[in-house]
Design an enzyme around this catalytic site. Structure first.
Site, PDB file in Angstrom:
ATOM      1  N   LYS A   1      17.467   5.986  58.491  1.00  0.00           N
ATOM      2  CA  LYS A   1      16.381   6.158  57.362  1.00  0.00           C
ATOM      3  C   LYS A   1      14.890   5.651  58.200  1.00  0.00           C
ATOM      4  O   LYS A   1      13.714   6.247  57.889  1.00  0.00           O
ATOM      5  CB  LYS A   1      16.674   5.255  56.343  1.00  0.00           C
ATOM      6  CG  LYS A   1      17.891   5.994  55.512  1.00  0.00           C
ATOM      7  CD  LYS A   1      18.440   5.199  54.274  1.00  0.00           C
ATOM      8  CE  LYS A   1      19.578   5.793  53.614  1.00  0.00           C
ATOM      9  NZ  LYS A   1      20.198   5.258  52.428  1.00  0.00           N
TER      10      LYS A   1
ATOM     11  N   GLN B   1      20.534  -0.662  50.509  1.00  0.00           N
ATOM     12  CA  GLN B   1      21.818   0.085  51.086  1.00  0.00           C
ATOM     13  C   GLN B   1      22.972  -0.522  50.291  1.00  0.00           C
ATOM     14  O   GLN B   1      23.116  -1.639  50.154  1.00  0.00           O
ATOM     15  CB  GLN B   1      21.750  -0.119  52.454  1.00  0.00           C
ATOM     16  CG  GLN B   1      22.679   0.842  53.099  1.00  0.00           C
ATOM     17  CD  GLN B   1      22.540   2.144  52.828  1.00  0.00           C
ATOM     18  OE1 GLN B   1      21.298   2.727  52.705  1.00  0.00           O
ATOM     19  NE2 GLN B   1      23.452   3.206  52.647  1.00  0.00           N
TER      20      GLN B   1
ATOM     21  N   ASP C   1      15.565   5.922  45.471  1.00  0.00           N
ATOM     22  CA  ASP C   1      17.242   6.121  45.651  1.00  0.00           C
ATOM     23  C   ASP C   1      17.456   6.936  44.204  1.00  0.00           C
ATOM     24  O   ASP C   1      18.526   7.618  44.193  1.00  0.00           O
ATOM     25  CB  ASP C   1      18.174   4.865  45.846  1.00  0.00           C
ATOM     26  CG  ASP C   1      18.466   4.848  47.310  1.00  0.00           C
ATOM     27  OD1 ASP C   1      18.540   5.795  47.773  1.00  0.00           O
ATOM     28  OD2 ASP C   1      18.778   3.714  47.426  1.00  0.00           O
TER      29      ASP C   1
HETATM   30  N1  GUN Z   1      25.157   4.120  50.011  1.00  0.00           N
HETATM   31  C1  GUN Z   1      25.660   5.429  50.171  1.00  0.00           C
HETATM   32  N2  GUN Z   1      24.791   6.246  50.030  1.00  0.00           N
HETATM   33  C2  GUN Z   1      23.437   5.766  49.471  1.00  0.00           C
HETATM   34  C3  GUN Z   1      22.378   6.002  49.146  1.00  0.00           C
HETATM   35  O1  GUN Z   1      21.998   7.162  49.108  1.00  0.00           O
HETATM   36  N3  GUN Z   1      21.518   4.887  49.151  1.00  0.00           N
HETATM   37  C4  GUN Z   1      21.732   3.732  48.899  1.00  0.00           C
HETATM   38  N4  GUN Z   1      21.052   2.808  48.843  1.00  0.00           N
HETATM   39  N5  GUN Z   1      22.968   3.334  49.433  1.00  0.00           N
HETATM   40  C5  GUN Z   1      23.972   4.397  49.689  1.00  0.00           C
END
Ligand code: GUN
Length: 293
Positions: free
Chosen positions: A52, A96, A119
């Site tokens: 990211k 995350q 998100d």
């Molecule tokens: N864990 C698995 N997928 C995601 C996501 O799209 N965003 C976040 N913050 N954590 C995740």
């Protein structure tokens, strides 16, 4: 069979975002800024967050990575979120997931300012999505919708079967595919661990979205000839012969399923890359909303 290549599709989205960012900078504005919080040292989470951050750089965004120890107190994490909420230089915030046991994921999700919720996990964002209002769409379903658009996959009137009902993928995916929009208007069946006749239901699907997190769960005898198959799975499976000691497996047994399909996403190189594209789009959207551009 059309390979729904996430590399090509995400590159197209990222190019657009990069262009727009360059225009903002040329106009004397600051770059969009994503702040990510990573708690602990989960291998998969480390990889996702690193990707990211790298992708932010590639499109000209600013990014900040805040790392916290696995035993961090919930209050400390909530404080960090509060500081990012109050920071006018931060447009998007993501924490995350998964988080260690001592921390309530729900509290953390709800602590993020909905205007910075890139998100799309905040109940306010989820509620808006359900009601068809403009909102941040969770990055993976958003990325899949972008992919359907870029590869011109018809959805109207189709029967879509979504396997998995998570708030991150399955549930929002089912809402998007059933909504009254260009890549929506599907009849959607959402399946989960208590669905008794899964094979029978999958065999009726024109579109299958596999998002249950079980490697190679979807087999050829579950897929109708000519179906579109979207594989959201990214499970690490031990493999001593692989360089890293593991291999990434999707939820679909690709080798046997692909020949039956009209279009299918590979793993890796499919939906995962589109998730990042979705996140970048949301971050740019947050920036624009917060700057009234
Ligand atoms: N864990 C698995 N997928 C995601 C996501 O799209 N965003 C976040 N913050 N954590 C995740």
């Amino acid at each position: 069979m059309l390979l729904l290549d996430g590399k090509t599709a995400s590159a197209a989205v990222k190019n657009e975002i990069r262009e727009e960012t360059l225009q903002l900078l040329a106009a004397g504005k600051r770059a969009p800024h994503l702040a990510a919080i990573l708690v602990g040292t989960n291998g998969a989470s480390e990889t996702y967050v690193a990707s990211k951050v790298k992708n932010c750089e590639e499109v000209g965004f600013r990014s900040t990575l805040i790392r916290m120890d696995a035993d961090v107190a919930e209050a400390e994490l909530l404080d960090a979120i509060a500081r990012l909420n109050a920071d006018p230089e931060v447009d998007g915030i993501l924490v995350q997931l998964p988080l260690p046991k001592q921390i309530s994921e729900q509290k953390v999700i709800e602590a993020i300012d909905p205007d910075k919720d890139v998100d799309g996990f905040h109940p306010s964002s989820a509620g808006k999505l359900v009601q068809g209002l403009p909102s941040f769409i969770p990055a993976t379903p958003y990325g899949i919708m972008l992919m359907l658009e870029l590869f011109d996959i018809t959805t109207k009137g189709k029967h879509a079967v979504v396997i998995g009902r998570s708030n991150i993928v399955g549930r929002p995916m089912s809402i998007l595919l059933s909504s009254n929009q260009k890549r929506g208007n599907c009849t959607v069946t959402i399946c989960h661990s208590h669905t008794p006749n899964l094979q029978e239901i999958c065999l009726q699907a024109d579109i299958i979205v596999a998002a249950l997190g079980r490697p190679e769960f979807v087999k050829a005898d579950m897929v109708k000839e000519g179906a579109v198959v979207i594989d959201v799975g990214i499970t690490r499976v031990d493999d001593p012969t692989a360089k890293k000691g593991f291999r990434i497996k999707g939820d679909v047994a690709f080798a046997e399923v692909a020949p039956k399909t009209s279009a299918i996403t590979p793993v890796p190189g499919g939906v995962g890359l589109m998730t990042i594209a979705g996140l970048l789009k949301n971050t740019l959207q947050a920036y624009k909303q917060n700057h009234a551009i």
